[in-house]
Scaffold this active site. Structure first.
Site, PDB file in Angstrom:
ATOM      1  N   ASP A   1    -115.722  -9.504 -22.536  1.00  0.00           N
ATOM      2  CA  ASP A   1    -114.722 -10.125 -21.664  1.00  0.00           C
ATOM      3  C   ASP A   1    -114.815 -11.652 -21.760  1.00  0.00           C
ATOM      4  O   ASP A   1    -115.920 -12.202 -21.741  1.00  0.00           O
ATOM      5  CB  ASP A   1    -115.017  -9.664 -20.221  1.00  0.00           C
ATOM      6  CG  ASP A   1    -113.840  -9.865 -19.314  1.00  0.00           C
ATOM      7  OD1 ASP A   1    -113.445 -11.041 -19.112  1.00  0.00           O
ATOM      8  OD2 ASP A   1    -113.307  -8.866 -18.810  1.00  0.00           O
TER       9      ASP A   1
ATOM     10  N   SER B   1    -100.690  -8.346 -18.248  1.00  0.00           N
ATOM     11  CA  SER B   1     -99.304  -8.793 -18.418  1.00  0.00           C
ATOM     12  C   SER B   1     -98.242  -7.815 -17.902  1.00  0.00           C
ATOM     13  O   SER B   1     -97.162  -7.747 -18.455  1.00  0.00           O
ATOM     14  CB  SER B   1     -99.043  -9.152 -19.879  1.00  0.00           C
ATOM     15  OG  SER B   1     -99.380  -8.089 -20.715  1.00  0.00           O
TER      16      SER B   1
ATOM     17  N   TYR C   1     -97.698 -12.766 -12.345  1.00  0.00           N
ATOM     18  CA  TYR C   1     -97.910 -12.820 -13.798  1.00  0.00           C
ATOM     19  C   TYR C   1     -97.351 -14.129 -14.365  1.00  0.00           C
ATOM     20  O   TYR C   1     -98.066 -14.918 -15.000  1.00  0.00           O
ATOM     21  CB  TYR C   1     -97.256 -11.603 -14.473  1.00  0.00           C
ATOM     22  CG  TYR C   1     -97.143 -11.735 -15.972  1.00  0.00           C
ATOM     23  CD1 TYR C   1     -98.269 -11.918 -16.768  1.00  0.00           C
ATOM     24  CD2 TYR C   1     -95.897 -11.694 -16.601  1.00  0.00           C
ATOM     25  CE1 TYR C   1     -98.158 -12.055 -18.145  1.00  0.00           C
ATOM     26  CE2 TYR C   1     -95.774 -11.824 -17.984  1.00  0.00           C
ATOM     27  CZ  TYR C   1     -96.910 -12.018 -18.748  1.00  0.00           C
ATOM     28  OH  TYR C   1     -96.797 -12.162 -20.105  1.00  0.00           O
TER      29      TYR C   1
ATOM     30  N   LYS D   1     -99.331 -17.570 -15.857  1.00  0.00           N
ATOM     31  CA  LYS D   1     -99.087 -18.107 -17.207  1.00  0.00           C
ATOM     32  C   LYS D   1     -98.697 -19.586 -17.131  1.00  0.00           C
ATOM     33  O   LYS D   1     -99.129 -20.401 -17.953  1.00  0.00           O
ATOM     34  CB  LYS D   1     -97.985 -17.298 -17.903  1.00  0.00           C
ATOM     35  CG  LYS D   1     -98.447 -15.920 -18.349  1.00  0.00           C
ATOM     36  CD  LYS D   1     -99.232 -16.013 -19.653  1.00  0.00           C
ATOM     37  CE  LYS D   1     -99.895 -14.700 -20.003  1.00  0.00           C
ATOM     38  NZ  LYS D   1    -100.533 -14.699 -21.316  1.00  0.00           N
TER      39      LYS D   1
ATOM     40  N   HIS E   1     -92.335  -1.137 -21.733  1.00  0.00           N
ATOM     41  CA  HIS E   1     -91.295  -1.836 -22.495  1.00  0.00           C
ATOM     42  C   HIS E   1     -90.206  -0.879 -22.968  1.00  0.00           C
ATOM     43  O   HIS E   1     -90.468   0.270 -23.328  1.00  0.00           O
ATOM     44  CB  HIS E   1     -91.919  -2.564 -23.697  1.00  0.00           C
ATOM     45  CG  HIS E   1     -92.851  -3.655 -23.277  1.00  0.00           C
ATOM     46  ND1 HIS E   1     -94.204  -3.612 -23.483  1.00  0.00           N
ATOM     47  CD2 HIS E   1     -92.609  -4.809 -22.615  1.00  0.00           C
ATOM     48  CE1 HIS E   1     -94.764  -4.705 -22.986  1.00  0.00           C
ATOM     49  NE2 HIS E   1     -93.817  -5.453 -22.446  1.00  0.00           N
TER      50      HIS E   1
ATOM     51  N   ARG F   1     -81.325  -8.812 -23.037  1.00  0.00           N
ATOM     52  CA  ARG F   1     -82.597  -9.441 -23.390  1.00  0.00           C
ATOM     53  C   ARG F   1     -82.576  -9.890 -24.846  1.00  0.00           C
ATOM     54  O   ARG F   1     -81.753  -9.448 -25.640  1.00  0.00           O
ATOM     55  CB  ARG F   1     -83.762  -8.438 -23.218  1.00  0.00           C
ATOM     56  CG  ARG F   1     -84.020  -8.021 -21.767  1.00  0.00           C
ATOM     57  CD  ARG F   1     -84.652  -9.150 -20.981  1.00  0.00           C
ATOM     58  NE  ARG F   1     -84.916  -8.789 -19.597  1.00  0.00           N
ATOM     59  CZ  ARG F   1     -84.020  -8.879 -18.604  1.00  0.00           C
ATOM     60  NH1 ARG F   1     -82.787  -9.301 -18.850  1.00  0.00           N
ATOM     61  NH2 ARG F   1     -84.355  -8.555 -17.385  1.00  0.00           N
TER      62      ARG F   1
ATOM     63  N   GLY G   1     -86.702  -7.654  -9.572  1.00  0.00           N
ATOM     64  CA  GLY G   1     -87.080  -8.875 -10.289  1.00  0.00           C
ATOM     65  C   GLY G   1     -86.507  -8.998 -11.689  1.00  0.00           C
ATOM     66  O   GLY G   1     -86.887  -9.907 -12.422  1.00  0.00           O
TER      67      GLY G   1
END
Ligand code: NAD
Ligand code: UDP
Length: 329
Positions: free
Chosen positions: A51, A77, A141, A145, A189, A221, A284
């Site tokens: 890690d 993520s 998330y 970032k 996804h 997208r 979202g």
């Protein structure tokens, strides 16, 4: 000297390792295998299981290898999970990056390429989204970032660590040789979920909302092939090696496809009817996210090779057909 790839056993990381090796780079991978796969890592890379929050492990990795630069994928993520467990995201993403940069400072490594995301922008005011657009992340998330990008800015000023932050839009596809590809569990996804239908793993694809302000009512997208993303990392490395200053780049194909259009292309690639059922909107989800990638093209010289979505889906289908349950490990 070697390139340290954190998260190199993950989806985008494993493809980037292959790309780096193809350019004759030496590669060292650190991955906890939390979501990655040991067998996704090329045998030509040196692998450490562990890690990045483990300072002793990083000391060992930087001590045992002459590291020139870092490419940093290791992160959590999942947008929805981050809303449920924000502290886990601050821990793995922000503290993980703190630990990594701390080791870089200690061991005198001054270049990093960073996996950022379109989620740093939130709901855009206009599309295509340019790098100068406001950043208003709508999840822990995206927030972590953006915080990592800001950490790099300050560390550049204080310690001279140069960074290139790459804000990916929707990564998809698989290496054309079919040996590595996408294997997230759980999968969230769109493209791999669609392909579970022709694989016989689900009855239909659920479309998250068909009442968005787009032509067919489904979200639009910007889908970018994972090998094009991989290549952008290598170009970013060359950019820093040439002595340029730190910078941020969007990576997308510049073209938008609706969920409905993606399903139709997948039907034609797989020759399967892929039934679709409209389900409620997912919280979202902005209606349209399309990148302007002209900065990456002009400054980094990035030229995506997979700019046709049917071809991208074909590479993903090639991987999933051969590995219906993903990696053996
Ligand atoms: P992934 O989950 O497949 O890969 C992440 C890898 O990092 C995994 O192998 C995991 O085991 C490892 N990891 C996580 N935390 C770690 C830690 N603390 N120490 C060591 N290893 C750790 O994800 P991916 O889809 O390949 O995404 C890679 C990066 O790109 C992530 O940072 C993600 O936020 C970013 N990104 C992905 C997308 C996308 O569409 N997939 C879009 C934008 C940005
Ligand atoms: N999507 C969908 N059904 C699914 C998964 C995703 O309709 O089972 C939609 C999602 O609402 C978004 C698009 O597909 O509009 C891409 O979603 P994905 O999770 O792949 O990427 P994101 O855009 O969230 O990063």
């Amino acid at each position: 000297m070697a390139i340290l790839v954190t998260g190199g056993a993950g989806y985008i990381g494993s493809h980037t390792v292959v790309e780096l090796l193809s350019h004759g780079e030496q590669v060292v991978v650190v991955d906890s295998l939390r979501t990655g796969h040991r067998s996704a890592v090329s045998a030509d890379a040196r692998f450490y299981e562990g890690d990045i929050r483990d300072a002793e492990l990083l000391d060992r990795v930087f001590g045992e290898n002459a590291i020139e630069a870092v490419i940093h994928f290791a992160a959590s993520s999942l947008v929805g999970e981050s809303v449920q467990q924000p502290l886990a995201y601050y821990d793995n993403n922000l503290f993980g990056t703190y630990s990594l940069v701390n080791a870089m400072v200690k061991h005198g490594v001054n270049k990093i390429v960073f996996s950022s995301t379109a989620a740093t922008y939130g709901e855009p005011e206009r599309v295509p989204i340019e790098e100068i657009a406001p950043t208003r992340p709508e999840s822990p998330y995206g927030e972590t970032k953006l915080a990592m990008e800001n950490m790099f800015r300050w560390c550049d000023k204080a310690y001279g660590i140069k960074f290139v932050s790459l804000r990916y839009f929707n990564a998809c596809g698989a290496h054309p040789d079919g040996l590595i590809g996408e294997d997230h569990k759980p999968e969230s996804h769109l493209i791999p979920i669609i392909l579970q239908v022709p694989l016989g793993q689900r009855e239909h694809i659920g479309i998250y909302g068909d009442d968005y302000p787009t032509e067919d009512g489904t979200c639009i997208r910007d889908y970018v092939h994972v090998m094009d993303l991989a290549n952008a990392h290598w170009l970013a490395l060359q950019h820093m090696r040439a002595g340029h200053s730190s910078d941020v780049f969007n990576l997308g194909s510049g073209a938008g496809f609706s969920v409905q259009q993606v399903i139709e292309l997948a039907r034609s690639v797989t020759e399967h009817p892929i039934p679709a059922v409209v389900s409620p909107r997912r919280a979202g989800d902005p209606a349209v996210l399309i990148a302007s990638s002209s900065k990456a093209r002009s400054v980094l010289g990035w030229q995506p090779r997979y700019d046709d979505l049917a071809t991208i889906i074909r590479t993903a289908w090639n991987w999933h057909k051969q590995h219906p349950d993903g990696y053996a490990d």
